[in-house]
Design an enzyme around this catalytic site. Structure first.
Site, PDB file in Angstrom:
ATOM      1  N   HIS A   1       0.871  -1.377  -0.066  1.00  0.00           N
ATOM      2  CA  HIS A   1       0.085  -0.215   0.032  1.00  0.00           C
ATOM      3  C   HIS A   1       0.956   1.184   0.143  1.00  0.00           C
ATOM      4  CE1 HIS A   1      -3.282  -2.658   2.139  1.00  0.00           C
ATOM      5  NE2 HIS A   1      -3.512  -2.383   0.635  1.00  0.00           N
TER       6      HIS A   1
ATOM      7  N   LYS B   1     -15.954  -7.399   4.935  1.00  0.00           N
ATOM      8  CA  LYS B   1     -14.920  -7.426   5.719  1.00  0.00           C
ATOM      9  C   LYS B   1     -15.254  -6.995   7.460  1.00  0.00           C
ATOM     10  CE  LYS B   1     -11.324  -7.126   2.296  1.00  0.00           C
ATOM     11  NZ  LYS B   1     -10.198  -6.373   1.801  1.00  0.00           N
TER      12      LYS B   1
ATOM     13  N   ARG C   1      -2.244  -6.467  -8.148  1.00  0.00           N
ATOM     14  CA  ARG C   1      -1.287  -7.566  -8.022  1.00  0.00           C
ATOM     15  C   ARG C   1      -1.276  -8.572  -9.060  1.00  0.00           C
ATOM     16  NH1 ARG C   1      -3.232  -8.753  -2.057  1.00  0.00           N
ATOM     17  NH2 ARG C   1      -5.073  -8.545  -3.392  1.00  0.00           N
TER      18      ARG C   1
ATOM     19  N   SER D   1      -3.420  -7.850   3.526  1.00  0.00           N
ATOM     20  CA  SER D   1      -3.562  -7.448   4.645  1.00  0.00           C
ATOM     21  C   SER D   1      -3.973  -8.932   5.515  1.00  0.00           C
ATOM     22  CB  SER D   1      -4.646  -6.739   4.888  1.00  0.00           C
ATOM     23  OG  SER D   1      -4.140  -5.289   4.269  1.00  0.00           O
TER      24      SER D   1
HETATM   25  N1  COA Z   1      -0.339  -4.095  -1.654  1.00  0.00           N
HETATM   26  C1  COA Z   1      -0.620  -5.307  -0.798  1.00  0.00           C
HETATM   27  N2  COA Z   1      -2.017  -5.554  -0.477  1.00  0.00           N
HETATM   28  C2  COA Z   1      -2.699  -5.081  -1.389  1.00  0.00           C
HETATM   29  C3  COA Z   1      -2.427  -4.110  -2.348  1.00  0.00           C
HETATM   30  C4  COA Z   1      -0.992  -3.595  -2.381  1.00  0.00           C
HETATM   31  N3  COA Z   1      -0.725  -2.714  -3.192  1.00  0.00           N
HETATM   32  N4  COA Z   1      -3.438  -3.707  -3.053  1.00  0.00           N
HETATM   33  C5  COA Z   1      -4.275  -4.398  -2.477  1.00  0.00           C
HETATM   34  N5  COA Z   1      -4.028  -5.250  -1.422  1.00  0.00           N
HETATM   35  C6  COA Z   1      -4.762  -6.204  -0.638  1.00  0.00           C
HETATM   36  C7  COA Z   1      -5.304  -5.477   0.606  1.00  0.00           C
HETATM   37  O1  COA Z   1      -4.325  -5.668   1.543  1.00  0.00           O
HETATM   38  C8  COA Z   1      -6.534  -6.172   0.702  1.00  0.00           C
HETATM   39  O2  COA Z   1      -6.509  -7.575   1.196  1.00  0.00           O
HETATM   40  P1  COA Z   1      -7.140  -8.334   2.191  1.00  0.00           P
HETATM   41  O3  COA Z   1      -8.330  -8.662   1.265  1.00  0.00           O
HETATM   42  O4  COA Z   1      -6.579  -9.208   2.658  1.00  0.00           O
HETATM   43  O5  COA Z   1      -7.758  -7.401   3.373  1.00  0.00           O
HETATM   44  C9  COA Z   1      -6.911  -6.600  -0.528  1.00  0.00           C
HETATM   45  O6  COA Z   1      -5.901  -6.464  -1.522  1.00  0.00           O
HETATM   46  C10 COA Z   1      -7.903  -5.651  -1.189  1.00  0.00           C
HETATM   47  O7  COA Z   1      -8.363  -4.544  -0.063  1.00  0.00           O
HETATM   48  P2  COA Z   1      -8.473  -3.164  -0.105  1.00  0.00           P
HETATM   49  O8  COA Z   1      -7.326  -2.472  -0.995  1.00  0.00           O
HETATM   50  O9  COA Z   1      -7.987  -2.679   1.376  1.00  0.00           O
HETATM   51  O10 COA Z   1      -9.755  -2.854  -0.413  1.00  0.00           O
HETATM   52  P3  COA Z   1     -10.921  -3.470  -0.086  1.00  0.00           P
HETATM   53  O11 COA Z   1     -11.209  -4.147  -1.595  1.00  0.00           O
HETATM   54  O12 COA Z   1     -11.052  -3.997   0.981  1.00  0.00           O
HETATM   55  O13 COA Z   1     -11.959  -2.270  -0.071  1.00  0.00           O
HETATM   56  C11 COA Z   1     -13.413  -0.310  -0.967  1.00  0.00           C
HETATM   57  C12 COA Z   1     -12.615  -1.552  -1.252  1.00  0.00           C
HETATM   58  C13 COA Z   1     -12.822   0.006   0.546  1.00  0.00           C
HETATM   59  C14 COA Z   1     -12.547   0.982  -1.805  1.00  0.00           C
HETATM   60  C15 COA Z   1     -14.858  -0.738  -1.085  1.00  0.00           C
HETATM   61  O14 COA Z   1     -15.134  -1.606  -0.282  1.00  0.00           O
HETATM   62  C16 COA Z   1     -15.478   0.621  -1.077  1.00  0.00           C
HETATM   63  O15 COA Z   1     -15.610   1.620  -1.802  1.00  0.00           O
HETATM   64  N6  COA Z   1     -16.062   0.730   0.305  1.00  0.00           N
HETATM   65  C17 COA Z   1     -16.902   1.853   0.458  1.00  0.00           C
HETATM   66  C18 COA Z   1     -18.556   1.563   0.261  1.00  0.00           C
HETATM   67  C19 COA Z   1     -18.870   1.561  -1.054  1.00  0.00           C
HETATM   68  O16 COA Z   1     -18.762   2.616  -1.659  1.00  0.00           O
HETATM   69  N7  COA Z   1     -19.266   0.501  -1.507  1.00  0.00           N
HETATM   70  C20 COA Z   1     -19.606   0.191  -2.829  1.00  0.00           C
HETATM   71  C21 COA Z   1     -18.488   0.042  -3.920  1.00  0.00           C
HETATM   72  S1  COA Z   1     -18.950  -0.254  -5.766  1.00  0.00           S
END
Ligand code: COA
Length: 162
Positions: free
Chosen positions: A14, A38, A89, A127
């Site tokens: 990140h 989550k 990724r 994560s």
């Molecule tokens: N390096 C390491 N890990 C990475 C990464 C990177 N560069 N990029 C992504 N990841 C991992 C994260 O650690 C995470 O791992 P996990 O699943 O083990 O927790 C996963 O990839 C992706 O998670 P993250 O990037 O934290 O985002 P998310 O997919 O959990 O959440 C939001 C996405 C928060 C943007 C989305 O849920 C959201 O918009 N929420 C708000 C409500 C909303 O508007 N919803 C409608 C969306 S259409």
């Protein structure tokens, strides 16, 4: 530009995306958000604090961290963003991001996304893996920024004792 995520917890991957995205825009807002699928281990305040400490030693003057408990597009609209940045990724990340971008564009037609390929050496970190390794006392130093290793480990150890 907005960099949204659950960040439970923030990883070296990140931070790499934040660093690179900050060079592509005037201002980058890292937004700690909630993903309905989550159940984060770290509270929103803890996640914000971990990110702030992870980037404090970097020369990232144009980066701000905040928590947002609402729709992504609502924050995007309020801040007048030009795009959201997300790290890619793998092929499966790309599919997920394409779906997310499509859904967000249906909600807010001005929405756009910039997908940055992750660094090879960080591409297998997530994560969840950090939490799994740390929970069993494994070495997470190559996965999370040095500044937050102790705090992350302490929280995972506490979780294990409960
Ligand atoms: N390096 C390491 N890990 C990475 C990464 C990177 N560069 N990029 C992504 N990841 C991992 C994260 O650690 C995470 O791992 P996990 O699943 O083990 O927790 C996963 O990839 C992706 O998670 P993250 O990037 O934290 O985002 P998310 O997919 O959990 O959440 C939001 C996405 C928060 C943007 C989305 O849920 C959201 O918009 N929420 C708000 C409500 C909303 O508007 N919803 C409608 C969306 S259409």
């Amino acid at each position: 530009m907005l960099f949204p995520g659950t960040f439970d917890p923030f990883t070296r991957g990140h931070r790499d995306i934040a660093r690179r995205a900050s060079r592509l825009c005037d201002k980058l807002v890292i937004a700690v958000m909630e993903n309905a699928n989550k159940n984060p281990m770290f509270t929103p305040d803890e996640r914000v604090d971990l990110i702030e400490r992870s980037i404090a030693g970097e020369d990232l003057q144009n980066v701000e961290v905040m928590h947002w408990d609402g729709l992504l597009v609502e924050l995007y609209r309020q801040l007048g963003c030009c795009a959201c940045v997300r790290g890619i990724r793998s092929e499966s990340d790309f599919r997920y991001e394409a779906e997310l971008a499509l859904a967000n564009r249906l909600l807010y037609p001005d929405y756009d996304a910039i997908l940055l390929p992750c660094r090879d050496d960080l591409s297998l970190i997530s994560s969840s893996i950090v939490k799994e390794v740390g929970y069993y006392g494994g070495d997470i130093s190559k996965m999370v920024p040095a500044e937050i290793i102790d705090t992350v480990n302490a929280k995972l150890m506490k979780g294990r004792q409960q």
